[in-house]
Design a protein around this motif. Structure first.
Motif, mmCIF file in Angstrom:
data_model
loop_
_atom_site.group_PDB
_atom_site.id
_atom_site.type_symbol
_atom_site.label_atom_id
_atom_site.label_comp_id
_atom_site.label_asym_id
_atom_site.label_seq_id
_atom_site.Cartn_x
_atom_site.Cartn_y
_atom_site.Cartn_z
ATOM 1 N N LEU A 140 47.577 63.726 -23.837
ATOM 2 C CA LEU A 140 48.986 64.000 -24.103
ATOM 3 C C LEU A 140 49.670 64.650 -22.909
ATOM 4 C CD1 LEU A 140 48.737 65.348 -27.771
ATOM 5 C CD2 LEU A 140 49.414 63.059 -27.011
ATOM 6 N N GLU A 141 48.938 65.490 -22.180
ATOM 7 C CA GLU A 141 49.508 66.150 -21.013
ATOM 8 C C GLU A 141 49.881 65.149 -19.931
ATOM 9 O OE1 GLU A 141 46.615 68.985 -19.783
ATOM 10 O OE2 GLU A 141 46.777 70.209 -21.591
ATOM 11 N N LEU A 142 49.081 64.102 -19.781
ATOM 12 C CA LEU A 142 49.347 63.096 -18.759
ATOM 13 C C LEU A 142 50.386 62.078 -19.201
ATOM 14 C CD1 LEU A 142 45.769 62.324 -17.389
ATOM 15 C CD2 LEU A 142 47.720 63.104 -16.034
ATOM 16 N N PHE A 143 50.539 61.906 -20.500
ATOM 17 C CA PHE A 143 51.384 60.829 -21.009
ATOM 18 C C PHE A 143 52.834 60.972 -20.557
ATOM 19 C CE2 PHE A 143 54.132 58.909 -24.254
ATOM 20 C CZ PHE A 143 53.630 57.615 -24.251
ATOM 21 N N ILE A 144 53.403 62.155 -20.684
ATOM 22 C CA ILE A 144 54.822 62.344 -20.372
ATOM 23 C C ILE A 144 55.117 62.139 -18.885
ATOM 24 C CG2 ILE A 144 56.723 64.012 -20.343
ATOM 25 C CD1 ILE A 144 55.651 65.121 -22.966
ATOM 26 N N PRO A 145 54.385 62.815 -17.947
ATOM 27 C CA PRO A 145 54.708 62.576 -16.527
ATOM 28 C C PRO A 145 54.479 61.138 -16.093
ATOM 29 C CG PRO A 145 52.738 63.942 -16.756
ATOM 30 C CD PRO A 145 53.370 63.868 -18.100
ATOM 31 N N LEU A 146 53.447 60.482 -16.631
ATOM 32 C CA LEU A 146 53.208 59.087 -16.257
ATOM 33 C C LEU A 146 54.291 58.178 -16.820
ATOM 34 C CD1 LEU A 146 49.324 58.616 -16.517
ATOM 35 C CD2 LEU A 146 50.745 58.781 -14.466
ATOM 36 N N LEU A 147 54.736 58.460 -18.027
ATOM 37 C CA LEU A 147 55.806 57.654 -18.613
ATOM 38 C C LEU A 147 57.091 57.793 -17.802
ATOM 39 C CD1 LEU A 147 56.373 55.745 -20.964
ATOM 40 C CD2 LEU A 147 57.151 57.726 -22.293
ATOM 41 N N ILE A 148 57.404 59.010 -17.374
ATOM 42 C CA ILE A 148 58.575 59.233 -16.525
ATOM 43 C C ILE A 148 58.418 58.471 -15.203
ATOM 44 C CG2 ILE A 148 59.847 60.968 -15.204
ATOM 45 C CD1 ILE A 148 59.190 62.971 -17.437
ATOM 46 N N PHE A 149 57.221 58.552 -14.628
ATOM 47 C CA PHE A 149 56.941 57.871 -13.367
ATOM 48 C C PHE A 149 57.169 56.372 -13.488
ATOM 49 C CE2 PHE A 149 53.778 55.550 -10.823
ATOM 50 C CZ PHE A 149 54.087 55.989 -9.539
ATOM 51 N N PHE A 150 56.604 55.752 -14.526
ATOM 52 C CA PHE A 150 56.742 54.304 -14.699
ATOM 53 C C PHE A 150 58.194 53.912 -14.976
ATOM 54 C CE2 PHE A 150 52.130 54.527 -16.114
ATOM 55 C CZ PHE A 150 51.653 54.021 -14.912
ATOM 56 N N THR A 151 58.885 54.713 -15.759
ATOM 57 C CA THR A 151 60.278 54.402 -16.086
ATOM 58 C C THR A 151 61.166 54.450 -14.850
ATOM 59 O OG1 THR A 151 59.986 55.318 -18.324
ATOM 60 C CG2 THR A 151 62.238 55.063 -17.515
ATOM 61 N N VAL A 152 61.003 55.513 -14.065
ATOM 62 C CA VAL A 152 61.830 55.671 -12.861
ATOM 63 C C VAL A 152 61.524 54.572 -11.847
ATOM 64 C CG1 VAL A 152 62.283 57.157 -10.869
ATOM 65 C CG2 VAL A 152 62.120 58.157 -13.159
ATOM 66 N N LEU A 153 60.232 54.295 -11.598
ATOM 67 C CA LEU A 153 59.879 53.279 -10.613
ATOM 68 C C LEU A 153 60.306 51.884 -11.048
ATOM 69 C CD1 LEU A 153 58.345 55.383 -8.957
ATOM 70 C CD2 LEU A 153 56.526 53.691 -8.678
#
Length: 238
Positions: A140-153
């Protein structure tokens, strides 16, 4: 979150996000009818740059916390890269003249690539399964930053591709080249550099568990967008 846990989390996230993919982005590019040849053309550059720059990133952002053993690091990277290369060369030499095999691979190539990709992730997951069971919250800790990363890129790649007037197939290739991460190589570097920090390796194993479903959804969306009929360019691509 303790200081040590936060530090390990930051290191693992950094290592994951600065290593562009050199393998499975081609699978998703092909599945989305993108320009696979264009994607392949940048593969050597992605590979060389991340190998050269990873020690620099670690020294700049982690400093003394990155106790790199150069010999071990090079051996681990060589194994990750050399074993698949050797296996492919052996297979090509053994079956290079069997047209039936190559025709079958050509027809079912995308499905086979996806199958082997899933097997690779399963092996990575199995290697850290016990540690994951002891630290389930890290998913869960990794999910949010990775989701933001994929969305922005995804948004940035789409904007750049459209702004520069790229054909849709090239934009699809650009998307997956920038989105996919090289978790296996980052994991090999982490094992060599941080042998006493299993949480770093664990985070790099969890990365693909989040990344692959996200890339699959993006692939389905880009496939629909890429195959829509639109205005044609001079080379016949929308």
């Amino acid at each position: 979150m303790s200081y040590l846990h936060a530090q390990n989390f930051g290191i693992s996230l950094l290592m994951l996000l600065v290593t562009p993919c050199t393998d499975w982005y081609i699978v998703f590019t092909g599945m989305s009818k993108g320009n696979v040849e264009l994607g392949l053309s940048i593969l050597p550059l992605n590979l060389i740059l991340q190998i050269v720059l990873m020690p620099v990133y670690l020294l700049v952002f982690i400093g003394d916390g990155a106790d790199m053993h150069t010999a071990s690091l090079l051996v681990d990277m060589a194994v990750v890269l050399a074993v698949p290369l050797a296996a492919s060369l052996i297979f090509k030499r053994a079956f290079g003249t069997h047209e039936r095999i190559w025709n079958a691979l050509s027809e079912k190539g995308d499905h086979l690539q996806l199958l082997f990709l899933c097997l690779a992730v399963a092996v990575m997951f199995a290697s850290e399964g016990d540690t994951l069971m002891d630290n389930p919250a890290m998913l869960l800790e990794l999910f949010i930053p990775l989701l933001i990363f994929f969305t922005v890129l995804l948004a940035v790649a789409q904007a750049i591709g459209r702004g520069l007037g790229f054909p849709r197939r090239d934009i699809v290739s650009l998307n997956f080249t920038t989105l996919a991460r090289n978790s296996p190589l980052a994991l090999a570097i982490a094992v060599a550099t941080f042998p006493d920090s299993p949480l770093i390796s664990l985070a790099l194993v969890i990365g693909p568990l989040i990344e692959l479903p996200v890339l699959s959804l993006i692939s389905a969306a880009l496939l629909k967008w890429n195959t829509k009929e639109g205005p044609k360019t001079s080379d016949g691509c929308p």
